[in-house]
Structures are given as structure tokens and as C-alpha cells.
Design a protein around this motif. Structure first.
Motif, mmCIF file in Angstrom:
data_model
loop_
_atom_site.group_PDB
_atom_site.id
_atom_site.type_symbol
_atom_site.label_atom_id
_atom_site.label_comp_id
_atom_site.label_asym_id
_atom_site.label_seq_id
_atom_site.Cartn_x
_atom_site.Cartn_y
_atom_site.Cartn_z
ATOM 1 N N ILE A 1 -5.167 9.039 11.025
ATOM 2 C CA ILE A 1 -4.835 8.975 9.599
ATOM 3 C C ILE A 1 -3.455 8.357 9.444
ATOM 4 O O ILE A 1 -2.668 8.266 10.399
ATOM 5 C CB ILE A 1 -4.872 10.371 8.946
ATOM 6 C CG1 ILE A 1 -3.883 11.310 9.637
ATOM 7 C CG2 ILE A 1 -6.263 10.960 8.996
ATOM 8 C CD1 ILE A 1 -3.726 12.635 8.935
ATOM 9 N N ALA A 2 -3.159 7.939 8.257
ATOM 10 C CA ALA A 2 -1.855 7.317 7.978
ATOM 11 C C ALA A 2 -0.759 8.369 8.047
ATOM 12 O O ALA A 2 -0.931 9.495 7.554
ATOM 13 C CB ALA A 2 -1.882 6.662 6.601
ATOM 14 N N GLN A 3 0.339 8.014 8.655
ATOM 15 C CA GLN A 3 1.469 8.919 8.778
ATOM 16 C C GLN A 3 2.215 9.058 7.451
ATOM 17 O O GLN A 3 2.795 10.085 7.155
ATOM 18 C CB GLN A 3 2.428 8.455 9.869
ATOM 19 C CG GLN A 3 1.795 8.439 11.251
ATOM 20 C CD GLN A 3 1.428 9.832 11.734
ATOM 21 O OE1 GLN A 3 2.132 10.785 11.496
ATOM 22 N NE2 GLN A 3 0.291 9.929 12.421
ATOM 23 N N GLU A 4 2.232 7.985 6.676
ATOM 24 C CA GLU A 4 2.917 8.007 5.373
ATOM 25 C C GLU A 4 1.930 7.556 4.304
ATOM 26 O O GLU A 4 1.104 6.677 4.522
ATOM 27 C CB GLU A 4 4.117 7.067 5.382
ATOM 28 C CG GLU A 4 5.212 7.490 6.331
ATOM 29 C CD GLU A 4 6.385 6.525 6.314
ATOM 30 O OE1 GLU A 4 6.473 5.728 5.370
ATOM 31 O OE2 GLU A 4 7.204 6.601 7.240
ATOM 32 N N ILE A 5 2.051 8.154 3.120
ATOM 33 C CA ILE A 5 1.211 7.778 1.990
ATOM 34 C C ILE A 5 1.859 6.589 1.303
ATOM 35 O O ILE A 5 3.033 6.632 0.940
ATOM 36 C CB ILE A 5 1.032 8.938 1.020
ATOM 37 C CG1 ILE A 5 0.370 10.118 1.756
ATOM 38 C CG2 ILE A 5 0.213 8.537 -0.204
ATOM 39 C CD1 ILE A 5 0.277 11.386 0.960
ATOM 40 N N PRO A 6 1.131 5.481 1.104
ATOM 41 C CA PRO A 6 1.715 4.290 0.453
ATOM 42 C C PRO A 6 2.181 4.593 -0.968
ATOM 43 O O PRO A 6 1.637 5.477 -1.656
ATOM 44 C CB PRO A 6 0.575 3.272 0.463
ATOM 45 C CG PRO A 6 -0.364 3.745 1.520
ATOM 46 C CD PRO A 6 -0.233 5.228 1.552
ATOM 47 N N PHE A 7 3.157 3.860 -1.430
ATOM 48 C CA PHE A 7 3.715 4.025 -2.765
ATOM 49 C C PHE A 7 2.654 3.732 -3.817
ATOM 50 O O PHE A 7 1.923 2.740 -3.712
ATOM 51 C CB PHE A 7 4.925 3.111 -2.955
ATOM 52 C CG PHE A 7 5.564 3.258 -4.298
ATOM 53 C CD1 PHE A 7 6.342 4.374 -4.597
ATOM 54 C CD2 PHE A 7 5.364 2.302 -5.291
ATOM 55 C CE1 PHE A 7 6.942 4.516 -5.837
ATOM 56 C CE2 PHE A 7 5.939 2.448 -6.541
ATOM 57 C CZ PHE A 7 6.726 3.558 -6.806
ATOM 58 N N GLY A 8 2.517 4.597 -4.818
ATOM 59 C CA GLY A 8 1.572 4.399 -5.912
ATOM 60 C C GLY A 8 0.226 5.073 -5.710
ATOM 61 O O GLY A 8 -0.617 5.052 -6.592
ATOM 62 N N TYR A 9 -0.029 5.663 -4.550
ATOM 63 C CA TYR A 9 -1.302 6.350 -4.302
ATOM 64 C C TYR A 9 -1.340 7.746 -4.881
ATOM 65 O O TYR A 9 -2.388 8.326 -5.031
ATOM 66 C CB TYR A 9 -1.590 6.395 -2.801
ATOM 67 C CG TYR A 9 -2.248 5.149 -2.269
ATOM 68 C CD1 TYR A 9 -3.472 5.204 -1.624
ATOM 69 C CD2 TYR A 9 -1.662 3.906 -2.421
ATOM 70 C CE1 TYR A 9 -4.076 4.086 -1.135
ATOM 71 C CE2 TYR A 9 -2.261 2.768 -1.942
ATOM 72 C CZ TYR A 9 -3.458 2.852 -1.302
ATOM 73 O OH TYR A 9 -4.062 1.721 -0.824
ATOM 74 N N THR A 10 -0.190 8.321 -5.159
ATOM 75 C CA THR A 10 -0.136 9.646 -5.758
ATOM 76 C C THR A 10 0.610 9.585 -7.068
ATOM 77 O O THR A 10 1.422 8.686 -7.301
ATOM 78 C CB THR A 10 0.598 10.637 -4.826
ATOM 79 O OG1 THR A 10 1.921 10.184 -4.618
ATOM 80 C CG2 THR A 10 -0.131 10.786 -3.514
#
Length: 99
Positions: free
Chosen positions: A89-98
Motif C-alpha cells: 500500500i502507499a506509505q503516504e496519501i496523495p494531496f487531495g484524496y482526503t
């Protein structure tokens, strides 16, 4: 499960009732004595025949509901061993996904 068992027991009783009628008419059509017809319809306990077997089976089926209810139970079990799960899984959530 109790409701399903009760419904199946009722359907089995209806099926045996209809089966007794069909067996009686089948014997009457094939040719038999009036005494034999009366014996099959009113007093099947004198001699053991297929109608007696069907009635006995339905009677025994009626006792399965309490037995099934006692046999089925829910038990919570806790795993005794730790399980490691590897998930890419991705280690960081991309900007704008939450939000």
C-alpha cells in the motif's frame, strides 16, 4: 434455524398426509379388499407398512428442532498466534484524496 426447521416439519406433516391419501387411492385402484383399505386408513398400527413408516419418520422429525437448537451455538474464539500481513500500500496519501 428454528423457524426453518419448524417450517420443514410442517411441510413434512402435510406431505405425509397427502402421501397417505395417495397410497390409499393407489391400493383402491389396484384392487384390494375393503378391510385392507380400512386397515391402511384407520388403523395402520396393526401391521407395519409404508404408511406406518412414513408416520414414524415424521414423528421422529418433530423431535429434531430441540436437538438442533442445543447442538448449534456461537462461541467466540481468539486467535492464539500472531499473523503478519504484508500488503503493498502507499506509505503516504496523495494531496487531495482526503477532505
Amino acid at each position: 434455524m428454528a423457524l426453518l426447521t419448524t417450517a420443514l416439519n410442517i411441510l413434512a406433516l402435510v406431505a405425509v398426509g397427502e402421501g397417505v391419501k395417495m397410497a390409499w387411492w393407489n391400493a383402491a385402484i389396484r384392487g384390494t379388499t375393503v378391510f385392507s383399505l380400512h386397515d391402511n386408513w384407520a388403523m395402520p398400527h396393526r401391521s407395519f407398512n409404508i404408511i406406518s413408516l412414513a408416520k414414524l419418520a415424521v414423528t421422529l422429525i418433530a423431535i429434531d428442532q430441540p436437538l438442533i437448537q442445543r447442538a448449534s451455538s456461537v462461541v467466540s474464539q481468539h486467535p492464539s498466534l500472531a499473523v503478519s500481513v504484508i500488503a503493498p500500500i502507499a506509505q503516504e496519501i496523495p494531496f487531495g484524496y482526503t477532505d
